[in-house]
Write a protein that holds these residues in place. Structure first.
Motif, PDB file in Angstrom:
ATOM      1  N   ALA A   1     -20.984  -2.431 -25.555  1.00 35.05           N
ATOM      2  CA  ALA A   1     -20.934  -0.713 -25.624  1.00 35.05           C
ATOM      3  C   ALA A   1     -21.988  -0.571 -25.961  1.00 35.05           C
ATOM      4  O   ALA A   1     -22.663  -0.990 -26.974  1.00 35.05           O
ATOM      5  CB  ALA A   1     -19.840  -0.800 -26.034  1.00 35.05           C
ATOM      6  N   VAL A   2     -22.855   0.121 -25.377  1.00 36.16           N
ATOM      7  CA  VAL A   2     -24.673   0.608 -25.884  1.00 36.16           C
ATOM      8  C   VAL A   2     -24.604   2.231 -25.580  1.00 36.16           C
ATOM      9  O   VAL A   2     -23.813   3.162 -24.742  1.00 36.16           O
ATOM     10  CB  VAL A   2     -25.041   0.362 -25.048  1.00 36.16           C
ATOM     11  CG1 VAL A   2     -26.687   0.723 -25.483  1.00 36.16           C
ATOM     12  CG2 VAL A   2     -25.610  -1.005 -24.956  1.00 36.16           C
ATOM     13  N   ARG A   3     -24.564   3.342 -26.703  1.00 31.52           N
ATOM     14  CA  ARG A   3     -24.903   4.204 -26.572  1.00 31.52           C
ATOM     15  C   ARG A   3     -26.604   4.796 -26.443  1.00 31.52           C
ATOM     16  O   ARG A   3     -27.195   3.956 -26.494  1.00 31.52           O
ATOM     17  CB  ARG A   3     -24.597   5.220 -27.759  1.00 31.52           C
ATOM     18  CG  ARG A   3     -22.768   5.709 -27.915  1.00 31.52           C
ATOM     19  CD  ARG A   3     -23.244   6.115 -29.208  1.00 31.52           C
ATOM     20  NE  ARG A   3     -21.572   6.785 -29.471  1.00 31.52           N
ATOM     21  CZ  ARG A   3     -21.388   7.932 -30.531  1.00 31.52           C
ATOM     22  NH1 ARG A   3     -22.423   8.174 -31.608  1.00 31.52           N
ATOM     23  NH2 ARG A   3     -19.947   7.356 -31.229  1.00 31.52           N
ATOM     24  N   LEU A   4     -26.626   5.381 -25.033  1.00 29.24           N
ATOM     25  CA  LEU A   4     -28.407   6.049 -24.550  1.00 29.24           C
ATOM     26  C   LEU A   4     -28.315   6.897 -25.390  1.00 29.24           C
ATOM     27  O   LEU A   4     -27.421   8.327 -24.905  1.00 29.24           O
ATOM     28  CB  LEU A   4     -28.676   5.543 -23.415  1.00 29.24           C
ATOM     29  CG  LEU A   4     -28.724   4.593 -22.922  1.00 29.24           C
ATOM     30  CD1 LEU A   4     -29.189   3.819 -21.477  1.00 29.24           C
ATOM     31  CD2 LEU A   4     -29.802   3.168 -23.836  1.00 29.24           C
ATOM     32  N   ARG A   5     -29.497   7.771 -25.756  1.00 28.27           N
ATOM     33  CA  ARG A   5     -30.018   9.356 -25.656  1.00 28.27           C
ATOM     34  C   ARG A   5     -31.225   9.884 -24.920  1.00 28.27           C
ATOM     35  O   ARG A   5     -31.969   9.253 -24.798  1.00 28.27           O
ATOM     36  CB  ARG A   5     -30.362   9.501 -26.933  1.00 28.27           C
ATOM     37  CG  ARG A   5     -30.877  11.685 -27.847  1.00 28.27           C
ATOM     38  CD  ARG A   5     -31.305  11.092 -28.716  1.00 28.27           C
ATOM     39  NE  ARG A   5     -32.172  12.706 -29.294  1.00 28.27           N
ATOM     40  CZ  ARG A   5     -32.594  12.824 -30.435  1.00 28.27           C
ATOM     41  NH1 ARG A   5     -33.446  11.617 -31.440  1.00 28.27           N
ATOM     42  NH2 ARG A   5     -33.237  13.855 -30.593  1.00 28.27           N
ATOM     43  N   ILE A   6     -30.357  11.003 -23.896  1.00 23.19           N
ATOM     44  CA  ILE A   6     -31.152  11.238 -23.444  1.00 23.19           C
ATOM     45  C   ILE A   6     -31.784  12.942 -23.468  1.00 23.19           C
ATOM     46  O   ILE A   6     -31.410  13.746 -23.858  1.00 23.19           O
ATOM     47  CB  ILE A   6     -30.802  11.461 -22.151  1.00 23.19           C
ATOM     48  CG1 ILE A   6     -30.200  10.198 -21.211  1.00 23.19           C
ATOM     49  CG2 ILE A   6     -31.357  12.103 -20.437  1.00 23.19           C
ATOM     50  CD1 ILE A   6     -31.432   9.068 -21.411  1.00 23.19           C
ATOM     51  N   GLN A   7     -33.197  12.806 -23.525  1.00 22.79           N
ATOM     52  CA  GLN A   7     -33.524  14.179 -23.766  1.00 22.79           C
ATOM     53  C   GLN A   7     -33.810  15.357 -22.903  1.00 22.79           C
ATOM     54  O   GLN A   7     -34.337  14.702 -21.174  1.00 22.79           O
ATOM     55  CB  GLN A   7     -34.435  14.135 -25.016  1.00 22.79           C
ATOM     56  CG  GLN A   7     -34.684  13.667 -26.324  1.00 22.79           C
ATOM     57  CD  GLN A   7     -35.768  13.733 -27.622  1.00 22.79           C
ATOM     58  OE1 GLN A   7     -36.944  13.338 -26.612  1.00 22.79           O
ATOM     59  NE2 GLN A   7     -36.277  14.131 -28.035  1.00 22.79           N
ATOM     60  N   SER A   8     -33.075  16.319 -22.772  1.00 19.13           N
ATOM     61  CA  SER A   8     -33.013  17.234 -21.481  1.00 19.13           C
ATOM     62  C   SER A   8     -34.701  17.588 -20.740  1.00 19.13           C
ATOM     63  O   SER A   8     -34.675  17.912 -19.836  1.00 19.13           O
ATOM     64  CB  SER A   8     -33.115  18.770 -21.877  1.00 19.13           C
ATOM     65  OG  SER A   8     -32.830  19.331 -23.178  1.00 19.13           O
ATOM     66  N   ARG A   9     -36.139  17.722 -21.963  1.00 18.70           N
ATOM     67  CA  ARG A   9     -37.347  17.215 -21.363  1.00 18.70           C
ATOM     68  C   ARG A   9     -37.598  16.336 -20.601  1.00 18.70           C
ATOM     69  O   ARG A   9     -38.612  16.252 -20.649  1.00 18.70           O
ATOM     70  CB  ARG A   9     -38.127  17.896 -22.329  1.00 18.70           C
ATOM     71  CG  ARG A   9     -38.447  16.524 -23.598  1.00 18.70           C
ATOM     72  CD  ARG A   9     -39.168  16.869 -24.961  1.00 18.70           C
ATOM     73  NE  ARG A   9     -38.833  16.226 -25.549  1.00 18.70           N
ATOM     74  CZ  ARG A   9     -39.497  16.043 -26.800  1.00 18.70           C
ATOM     75  NH1 ARG A   9     -39.580  16.896 -27.581  1.00 18.70           N
ATOM     76  NH2 ARG A   9     -39.450  15.006 -28.013  1.00 18.70           N
ATOM     77  N   ASP A  10     -36.566  15.118 -20.506  1.00 17.09           N
ATOM     78  CA  ASP A  10     -37.431  14.256 -20.418  1.00 17.09           C
ATOM     79  C   ASP A  10     -36.354  14.491 -18.768  1.00 17.09           C
ATOM     80  O   ASP A  10     -36.282  12.953 -17.924  1.00 17.09           O
ATOM     81  CB  ASP A  10     -37.483  12.555 -20.781  1.00 17.09           C
ATOM     82  CG  ASP A  10     -38.075  13.153 -22.050  1.00 17.09           C
ATOM     83  OD1 ASP A  10     -39.034  13.138 -22.099  1.00 17.09           O
ATOM     84  OD2 ASP A  10     -37.767  12.341 -23.036  1.00 17.09           O
ATOM     85  N   VAL A  11     -35.562  15.338 -18.390  1.00 18.56           N
ATOM     86  CA  VAL A  11     -34.666  14.825 -17.199  1.00 18.56           C
ATOM     87  C   VAL A  11     -36.038  16.036 -16.037  1.00 18.56           C
ATOM     88  O   VAL A  11     -36.013  17.364 -16.334  1.00 18.56           O
ATOM     89  CB  VAL A  11     -33.740  15.452 -16.909  1.00 18.56           C
ATOM     90  CG1 VAL A  11     -33.278  15.280 -15.992  1.00 18.56           C
ATOM     91  CG2 VAL A  11     -33.260  14.659 -18.745  1.00 18.56           C
ATOM     92  N   SER A  12     -35.970  15.026 -15.016  1.00 19.03           N
ATOM     93  CA  SER A  12     -36.736  16.780 -13.976  1.00 19.03           C
ATOM     94  C   SER A  12     -35.629  15.950 -12.541  1.00 19.03           C
ATOM     95  O   SER A  12     -34.352  14.969 -12.339  1.00 19.03           O
ATOM     96  CB  SER A  12     -37.981  15.512 -13.210  1.00 19.03           C
ATOM     97  OG  SER A  12     -37.571  14.961 -12.810  1.00 19.03           O
ATOM     98  N   LEU A  13     -35.041  17.040 -11.762  1.00 21.57           N
ATOM     99  CA  LEU A  13     -34.628  17.548 -10.468  1.00 21.57           C
ATOM    100  C   LEU A  13     -35.531  17.227  -9.496  1.00 21.57           C
ATOM    101  O   LEU A  13     -36.517  18.020  -9.279  1.00 21.57           O
ATOM    102  CB  LEU A  13     -33.364  18.909 -10.339  1.00 21.57           C
ATOM    103  CG  LEU A  13     -32.967  19.107 -12.001  1.00 21.57           C
ATOM    104  CD1 LEU A  13     -32.502  19.995 -12.520  1.00 21.57           C
ATOM    105  CD2 LEU A  13     -32.030  17.849 -12.177  1.00 21.57           C
TER     106      LEU A  13
END
Length: 366
Positions: A281-293
């Motif tokens: 089981a793992v948690r990942l952190r995703i920063q909003s500035r690293d997400v494009s659409l």
């Protein structure tokens, strides 16, 4: 007044403090009796004061404190600290300098609650990886080693509640990264609730199941960490490094490329390998500035992670008129994307629209 469940940590405190700051603590909380609850907020928000009240270190408090069915404090009585079944880890390890690490642990074992076994001494020594330093005195240990011994000592009291007051604050960044895996292991294996004070969002994301956000002695937000971070309109969504948590299980690895894949809600996301195994089981952190659409999957791109998501909410950034925050849902998992208003306009983004969220693997933080 609504009825409250007996299980959990119930805290109702209202106390005015004298002094130039005229600080007042006013909280009314029912916290989970399992997992890790983070008390989060800036310096001076009341995190440590609240922790000290729970421990009985702050005197003359008006209100109620109850853990499950055990009343620790009410308007008539207040149990002294030594009668409250707690373990307390401070910023400074506070080990006895004239005792070895082993003798510090033995001190806790001799004073432990014999009616409750949270963890065996062998298990806690293995969990904190301190067997090789037990014969040494605190002055011979590094800051990280001292904190690991302090955590072990707090556990060997056999508490019903573990209080941790910014246990990494006195460590430099290298030592923090060394001790965080031990804390993660502790948080996953502990059978007791943990209250963890921090002003580090990175620590909270890695460790906490539930969050309470304090400001000026009051609760301004609270909830499950994953859900709270994934909401728009909160203090978190307006951080420069606004982030969400993606939790799942490692279901694929390609050692040749140094990558693992996390499966969640029928999708998968690639991230840099860091010692995890298939099934972990793992948690990942995703920063909003690293997400494009994107409106379609672009196969001729270097970006590995392309998730099919639904737009759940759109909010213009009140602090920056050029930016827009988009809340996306990958199944039931929220993801935030911070994009320019111009991009949102060009893509004609609308609530309910299916789009592709693109996330660089190198930007995923485990």
């Amino acid at each position: 007044m609504t009825n409250r469940p007996s299980d959990g940590l119930n805290i109702h405190l209202s106390q005015q403090y004298s002094g130039q700051s005229a600080f007042a603590l006013n909280v009314d909380l029912t916290l989970p009796n399992t997992g890790v609850t983070a008390l989060f907020g800036p310096s001076g928000s009341g995190k440590t004061t609240l922790l000290r009240c729970i421990a009985g270190l702050e005197k003359n408090q008006q209100g109620h404190i109850r853990l499950n069915n055990d009343q620790w404090q009410d308007h008539h009585t207040s149990l002294p600290t030594h009668r409250r079944p707690i373990g307390y880890v401070f910023q400074d390890a506070k080990l006895f300098p004239h005792l070895t690490a082993q003798q510090n642990l033995q001190f806790a074992i001799q004073r432990a609650d014999k009616t409750q076994t949270v963890i065996s001494s062998a298990d806690v020594i293995r969990l904190m990886n301190i067997e090789s330093i037990l014969s040494q005195y605190p002055a011979q240990l590094s800051g990280g080693e001292r904190q690991r011994v302090a955590i072990a000592r707090a556990l060997l009291i056999q508490p019903k509640l573990l209080l941790m007051d910014e246990p990494l604050a006195a460590l430099d960044e290298t030592l923090k990264q060394d001790i965080l895996p031990y804390l993660e292991r502790l948080c996953r294996s502990a059978k007791i609730p943990i209250l963890y004070v921090s002003h580090s969002l990175d620590e909270v994301i890695r460790l906490a199941d539930y969050m309470v956000v304090l400001a000026a002695g009051k609760v301004i937000e609270q909830g499950q960490t994953q859900a709270l971070l994934g909401k728009l309109g909160t203090s978190f969504s307006r951080y420069q490094d606004a982030s969400v948590i993606i939790a799942g299980t490692v279901n694929r690895q390609e050692t040749e490329w140094g990558l693992s894949w996390l499966g969640f809600d029928g999708q998968a996301i690639a991230f840099k390998q860091a010692g995890e195994k298939i099934g972990d089981a793992v948690r990942l952190r995703i920063q909003s500035r690293d997400v494009s659409l994107s409106l379609s999957k672009q196969e001729d791109s270097s970006i590995l992670n392309r998730l099919t998501v639904v737009i759940d909410e759109i909010e213009n950034d009140p602090k920056d008129p050029s930016m827009t925050m988009v809340r996306l849902l990958a199944g039931q998992t929220p993801i935030l994307a911070k994009i320019t208003r111009l991009s949102a306009h060009h893509l004609n983004l609308k609530k309910g629209q299916i789009v592709i969220a693109q996330i660089k693997s190198v930007a995923v933080l485990s």
